[in-house]
Design an enzyme around this catalytic site. Structure first.
Site, PDB file in Angstrom:
ATOM      1  N   LYS A   1     -24.947  76.513 -35.838  1.00 32.18           N
ATOM      2  CA  LYS A   1     -24.796  75.458 -36.836  1.00 32.18           C
ATOM      3  C   LYS A   1     -24.783  76.008 -38.266  1.00 32.18           C
ATOM      4  CE  LYS A   1     -24.538  71.305 -34.949  1.00 32.18           C
ATOM      5  NZ  LYS A   1     -23.476  70.346 -35.333  1.00 32.18           N
ATOM      6  N   ARG A   2     -25.474  77.111 -38.491  1.00 28.07           N
ATOM      7  CA  ARG A   2     -25.518  77.617 -39.864  1.00 28.07           C
ATOM      8  C   ARG A   2     -24.175  78.183 -40.315  1.00 28.07           C
ATOM      9  NH1 ARG A   2     -26.666  83.241 -40.145  1.00 28.07           N
ATOM     10  NH2 ARG A   2     -27.076  84.201 -38.123  1.00 28.07           N
TER      11      ARG A   2
END
Length: 501
Positions: free
Chosen positions: A267-268
């Site tokens: 997700k980052r």
């Protein structure tokens, strides 16, 4: 390739389908289409503890969005339903019993704690008697637990109820297991380092290992193309094939996908679920083109590739072993390329899906005229509502009147300039030529007469007509808006400057 190609995409419904998962589906689909083979979708839902409601439909929606179609399913006719392993439990139970009868598997009653102690003892290399309770000190070194030594008769006579037992596969305790991976070459594993693994759980559901081997055989899968993370499971699967007497398929383990920092995609690094990219306004054809380059290439340099070119050239020797880098900026660029290539009518149709309010037939036609003006600036379809907002409604979105006054001007000068523009535009009769070339010529003359720079005068007109300092080309925008709307907006701007708005 003499044998018929049959490949499968076998996701688990444990959440939203992510980029790596869908990339696996895409590569299998392209491989099947290249060879004129079959592409099968199979839902691997045997781990009921991780099942997520809505996940199956999300997976299928992701495939449909990318126009990845599949060729068969458990129901006659089309569209095909995917296979679901939870509907095939009796098949797996029979096959597990077969392995027990053959001596290739055994019933195991050990608790998780007991097995963890056994693993810990092996890791630490200590004597069993030093690290295990007295009752377990007679266990011998090997892949499995004491249940393996009891045999079938001893296991079924245990006092523990059948509901608490699992079926565990007996891995060979010597030798090696080898595979020729079509991407990675020859690989081998030492059997003595492999633990016996569960193939049938106490709830009667198979584990992934048994179900995948059973179904790949029964569905006559010729090639197993899956993520690199499944490579350590391959010796287990090959030993299962051998125990059943099945011919194993060819294996090809696809490279992992990382972020620009070379860490596993997460997700980052941005969105990872395919549905998020659809919501953000990426075109499916752009997404497909981008994803196929995550590990495959046409010639090492060409980036925008047609689907026909991809299918015609999709061979495994073009897939790299090294990790593929997911570059969000490159995806955004590629999406813009595909947006600019769309015919105006098609672009308008797709943009309408991202405009919250319903557009009637006239507004849809109007959007077809707007689309070419914003096409160069549009990078994602979810920008459609904002980028077209200035065109809709009798009045532009509310704005600060101070923004009408351009650098080097004052309120009185700006008001006089607007009134001159209104006079010039009123001289064009209703139904007359309101084309962008006529507008630019006429208002250019007005600008000269006012002794203003084009930047000043046209900046004022742009803000008055659209409510924004930045917009699509001014005169093309005015042409699309039409005479009456432009006049109404310039009159409003004049009132704002005069303190009446």
């Amino acid at each position: 390739m003499a044998a018929a190609v049959r490949v499968r995409y076998a996701p688990s419904p444990t959440g939203q389908p992510h980029i790596g998962n869908i990339r696996t589906a895409l590569f299998n689909w392209l491989f099947a289409r290249h060879h004129g083979g079959k592409f099968i979708v199979r839902i691997e839902d045997t781990d009921q503890t991780r099942f997520v409601d809505g996940a199956i439909e999300a997976i299928l929606d992701g495939l449909r969005w990318l126009n990845i179609d599949w060729d068969e399913g458990p129901e006659a006719g089309g569209p095909y339903a995917p296979y679901e392993q939870s509907r095939r439990l009796e098949i797996y139970r029979r096959m597990a019993e077969q392995l027990v009868d053959q001596g290739n598997a055994y019933y195991c009653y050990c608790s998780r704690e007991e097995l963890e102690r056994l693993r810990r003892a092996r890791r630490e290399g200590r004597s069993r008697s030093d690290s295990l309770p007295v009752g377990e000190a007679n266990l011998q070194w090997g892949n499995g637990c004491n249940c393996r030594r009891l045999g079938r008769a001893g296991a079924v006579s245990e006092p523990v109820g059948a509901d608490n037992r699992v079926v565990r596969f007996a891995m060979p305790e010597s030798g090696v297991t080898r595979v020729h991976d079509l991407i990675r070459g020859d690989i081998e594993w030492s059997n003595e380092l492999q633990e016996d693994f569960v193939i049938l759980k106490s709830d009667g559901f198979p584990t992934y290992h048994l179900a995948v081997v059973a179904d790949d055989h029964l569905m006559e899968i010729s090639h197993v193309m899956r993520a690199e993370e499944w490579l350590p499971s391959t010796p287990r699967h090959l030993q299962l094939y051998s125990a059943f007497g099945f011919e194993p398929p060819e294996f090809a383990h696809l490279p992992m996908i990382t972020g620009p920092d070379r860490a596993k995609l997460s997700k980052r690094h941005g969105a990872t679920a395919i549905g998020e990219y659809r919501e953000q306004g990426y075109l499916p054809e752009a997404m497909l083109n981008f994803m196929v380059l995550l590990g495959w290439s046409l010639d090492g340099s060409t980036e925008v590739v047609t689907l026909r070119q991809i299918i015609d050239n999709f061979t495994l020797d073009r897939i790299t072993k090294s990790a593929a880098i997911f570059d969000q900026e490159k995806l955004l660029w590629m999406n813009g390329v595909y947006i600019r290539d769309l015919p105006a009518e098609e672009l308008a149709r797709r943009m309408a899906e991202y405009i919250p309010r319903h557009l009637d037939a006239d507004e849809q036609d109007y959007l077809c005229n707007i689309a070419p003006l914003v096409q160069e600036r549009l990078k994602r379809l979810d920008e459609s509502d904002d980028i077209t907002a200035c065109f809709f409604g009798e009045l532009p979105p509310d704005y600060d009147p101070a923004t009408l006054v351009q650098k080097g001007m004052d309120v009185e000068g700006a008001l006089a300039a607007l009134q001159s523009a209104l006079s010039k535009l009123r001289s064009i009769p209703p139904g007359g030529d309101f084309g962008h070339e006529k507008l630019e010529a006429a208002l250019g003359e007005t600008c000269q007469g006012l002794e203003l720079s084009r930047r000043q005068f046209f900046g004022l007109l742009r803000t008055a007509a659209t409510g924004r300092a930045v917009s699509p080309p001014l005169f093309e925008t005015m042409q699309v808006m039409g005479r009456e709307k432009v006049l109404a907006r310039l009159r409003l701007a004049a009132r704002k400057l005069d303190g009446e708005g």
